[in-house]
Write an enzyme that holds these catalytic residues in place. Structure first.
Site, PDB file in Angstrom:
ATOM      1  N   SER A 243      20.352  37.090   7.628  1.00  0.00           N
ATOM      2  CA  SER A 243      20.997  38.054   6.998  1.00  0.00           C
ATOM      3  C   SER A 243      21.966  37.500   5.861  1.00  0.00           C
ATOM      4  O   SER A 243      22.103  36.229   5.466  1.00  0.00           O
ATOM      5  CB  SER A 243      22.112  38.840   8.064  1.00  0.00           C
ATOM      6  N   LYS A 244      22.783  38.463   5.185  1.00  0.00           N
ATOM      7  CA  LYS A 244      23.612  37.820   3.785  1.00  0.00           C
ATOM      8  C   LYS A 244      24.345  37.030   4.163  1.00  0.00           C
ATOM      9  O   LYS A 244      24.816  36.033   3.297  1.00  0.00           O
ATOM     10  CB  LYS A 244      23.947  39.176   3.317  1.00  0.00           C
TER      11      LYS A 244
END
Ligand code: GLU
Length: 486
Positions: A243-244
């Site tokens: 994920s980010k």
């Protein structure tokens, strides 16, 4: 039957590295089998889909060189067919109208939760008498269309996972058409995959639970089943889904960080596939040659940006300068080393600089940074960049042992100036003799010289640097550095 595969992203953000990996595997599979690689933009979620995101998908695929065949399919344009397919199943008795309202369903879900039961739609609308259904329809009561899951077990022979089975008792009668007439994801995908004559549906593991539902829809629509492949999820170094939080996850971020498309592809292809042995670095042609479904892996892949940088370095140093130059030029322009369109970008001088430093670079930004000291003459568009040594480097390498460093630099410069031949063979013994005279290791002379000549602690061998810069520039920089050593 010729292979037809598709990449079916939803245009609700940027092109994610996981999406790019799925696209790459599909592209390789199609090219390997002489088949077609199709692109379908799944833009049915009108609220979240944007043109900008669709463009980002095109740009990302183009940058990676994953060219698609035929016209792009926009899922939203196929609403009529999605509805017709749902109706067909309704008319054939494979699906039924459900009049239960969202509130009623929520109520029942809560009740089930209170008694710790798993909630599953109880098919009450399937038991309505035909005339009751007609009356409600005539009265305009809203309804969804639900697929009636037949009893038994749904299995398929997954290309990656082998046999996967889901018993029907674990699948509720799922909605295929909402009360506003729009299709649910599984309905739209199956209708489109049939219409596009897709032979292999290959996507991420997160879709495994959708597959039994999709297989049931294929059967109810009387269509031949494609083969399915589910690729492993991509995790960060901490073992959690990428994920980010783990850093950049958009393909375009890596493009802007100076990663080469072939290095990105090479890195992505190893996320869920292995050519066997410890082979890792591959050109696109080699990847195509080696790619086979046998090497597809089940276990989650790890996204390690350090490895991506290493991979990029491998590709950078293997590329001949003439091929590297067009990829590197935008970064050089961005760094202000010359302007776009400068004929210098295709000159032997530029190629020589690239070949000179490429082996020590991991990214195009490194390449521009390490090449900068060798921009010593005016190109058609720009004067050479000013040669400036960072204060921190001056303090750490020129001023630390200032008197000794000054003497070493001055003597080395004189020894070099006295040479008639500006060659490594002549320079090396001359500089080593200076170190000996001062009773210091050769490195004690080389390192301040490196700082003096390149304003960096990283460079090719010092005598190669002197050769590349030439006598005049070298002597001038060495003298300037000696003056700084106080
Ligand atoms: N739009 C879906 C996604 O982005 C496509 C899934 C599929 O390939 O069927 O995950």
């Amino acid at each position: 039957m010729s292979v037809r595969v598709r990449f079916a992203p939803s245009p609700t953000g940027y092109l994610h590295v996981g999406g790019a990996r799925t696209a790459l595997f599909n592209w390789l599979y199609a090219r390997k089998h002489g088949g077609q690689f199709l692109l379908r933009i799944e833009d049915t979620d009108k609220a979240r889909s944007t043109d900008e995101s669709t463009r980002a998908i095109f740009d990302g695929l183009n940058w990676l060189g994953l060219n698609w065949d035929e016209e792009v399919v926009y899922q939203g344009a196929n609403l009529g067919r999605h509805q017709a397919d749902a109706r067909r199943m309704l008319d054939a008795g494979a699906a039924y109208r459900c009049f239960c309202t969202p509130d009623e369903l929520e109520q029942r879900r809560k009740l089930a939760a209170a008694s710790k039961d798993a909630f599953k739609y109880d098919r009450r609308c399937d038991r309505l008498a035909a005339d009751e259904v007609q009356q409600r329809v005539a009265a305009g009561t809203p309804f969804v269309i639900r697929f009636r899951v037949p009893e038994g077990v749904t299995s398929w022979d997954d290309i990656v996972h082998e046999t996967i089975s889901f018993p029907s008792k674990d699948i509720e009668d799922f909605v295929i058409l909402r009360s506003d007439g729009t299709p649910i994801y599984n309905m739209a995908v199956v209708s489109d995959d049939i219409a596009m004559r897709i032979t292999h549906v290959m996507r991420g593991d997160d879709h495994i639970s959708n597959t039994p539902k999709q297989i049931l829809l294929y059967r109810a629509l009387g269509a031949e089943l494609p083969r399915f492949a589910h690729f492993p999820m991509i995790h960060g170094l901490d073992g959690k889904k990428l994920s980010k939080r783990h850093g950049a996850t958009a393909v375009s971020d890596y493009q802007h960080l100076g990663i080469l498309p072939q290095a990105m592809n090479n890195f992505l292809v190893l996320l869920g596939w292995s050519p066997g042995g410890d082979r890792e670095v591959m050109s696109m042609d080699e990847m195509l040659q080696l790619f086979s479904e046998k090497g597809l892996l089940k276990k989650a892949a790890v996204f390690d940006t350090k490895k991506l940088e290493w991979m990029n370095g491998q590709h950078l140093s293997r590329l001949p300068a003439a091929e590297l130059a067009p990829l590197a030029v935008p970064t050089f322009v961005q760094e202000g080393l010359f302007k776009s369109g400068d004929p210098f970008a295709t000159s032997p001088e530029f190629y020589k600089i690239l070949d000179f430093v490429k082996e020590r670079c991991r990214t195009l930004s490194d390449l521009a940074r390490l090449a900068k000291p060798y921009f010593t003459t005016t190109t058609t568009t720009m004067a050479p960049p000013p040669f400036v040594i960072d204060q921190a480097l001056i303090d750490a390498h020129l001023r630390k042992d200032a008197a000794v460093t000054k003497a070493l630099l001055t003597d080395a410069t004189s020894a070099l100036e006295a040479l008639t031949d500006w060659t490594a063979e002549a320079m090396e013994p001359a500089v080593r003799a200076v170190a000996e005279r001062h009773g210091v290791a050769a490195g004690k002379v080389f390192q301040p010289m490196r700082i003096a000549l390149t304003a960096s602690t990283v460079s090719p061998g010092i005598f190669e640097v002197l050769g590349q810069l030439g006598r005049d520039v070298s002597v001038k920089r060495l003298k300037e550095a000696a003056a700084l050593a106080t």
